[in-house]
Design an enzyme around this catalytic site. Structure first.
Site, PDB file in Angstrom:
ATOM      1  N   HIS A 113       0.944  -0.981  -0.100  1.00 55.43           N
ATOM      2  CA  HIS A 113       0.030   0.031  -0.156  1.00 55.43           C
ATOM      3  C   HIS A 113       0.918   0.987  -0.137  1.00 55.43           C
ATOM      4  O   HIS A 113       1.852   1.291   0.904  1.00 55.43           O
ATOM      5  CB  HIS A 113      -0.837  -0.101   1.240  1.00 55.43           C
ATOM      6  CG  HIS A 113      -1.492   1.152   1.693  1.00 55.43           C
ATOM      7  ND1 HIS A 113      -1.734   2.388   0.574  1.00 55.43           N
ATOM      8  CD2 HIS A 113      -2.680   1.655   2.454  1.00 55.43           C
ATOM      9  CE1 HIS A 113      -2.450   3.149   0.992  1.00 55.43           C
ATOM     10  NE2 HIS A 113      -2.899   2.875   2.223  1.00 55.43           N
ATOM     11  N   SER A 114       0.497   2.285  -0.875  1.00 54.84           N
ATOM     12  CA  SER A 114       1.078   3.398  -0.941  1.00 54.84           C
ATOM     13  C   SER A 114       2.672   3.353  -1.339  1.00 54.84           C
ATOM     14  O   SER A 114       3.214   2.514  -1.966  1.00 54.84           O
ATOM     15  CB  SER A 114       0.954   4.216   0.388  1.00 54.84           C
ATOM     16  OG  SER A 114       1.471   5.588   0.155  1.00 54.84           O
TER      17      SER A 114
END
Length: 154
Positions: A113-114
């Site tokens: 994520h990210s």
């Protein structure tokens, strides 16, 4: 957040079951954090907290923990360290998983994520040439005989 991913996966498996579609026997999520070595071990989080002004606390916290991570990851030495430590953790966790589930014959997926997804992409890019031809680049796809775009070729 791993709890949200687990919840979504369970919902999706139940939906597939209701639709009469095949459902895998079990899905396991084993979280790994990449940032602890820079934020905790080297004290960057503490140093950032010490120099953070008390005004607009939520904005400054976001800047400290999101933007600072990106700046640290841009440094070649830190990037190498993050990759090495994360690969070590992944290998250790996978070995432990295999010891506890010796009959495992499924697939392993990696989810990020990210900035974690960027880090995983970079690690996979480094690993692919050793295991196969790697992901096609725009240059390699333009010079191929297929005429396919990189998206079509991958």
């Amino acid at each position: 957040e791993v709890a949200k991913v687990r919840s979504h996966a369970v919902q999706r498996m139940l939906q597939r079951q209701e639709e009469g579609l095949p459902v895998p026997g079990r899905v396991e999520f084993l979280p790994l954090e990449w940032f602890e070595s820079i934020a905790i071990d080297d004290g960057i989080a503490t140093r950032l907290r010490d120099v953070t002004l008390p005004s607009v606390q939520s904005l400054r916290d976001f800047a400290n923990y999101a933007i600072a991570d990106i700046m640290v990851y841009q440094d070649e030495e830190w990037r190498h360290r993050i990759h090495s430590e994360l690969l070590e953790k992944m290998n250790r966790l996978y070995r432990l998983f295999r010891q506890r589930t010796p009959n495992f014959s499924g697939e392993v997926g990696v989810l990020g994520h990210s900035l974690g997804s960027v880090i995983m992409f970079d690690i996979i890019q480094k690993m692919l040439p050793a295991t196969c031809k790697g992901l096609m680049t725009w240059e390699s796809s333009r010079s191929s005989d297929t005429g396919a775009s990189p998206a079509q070729a991958v």
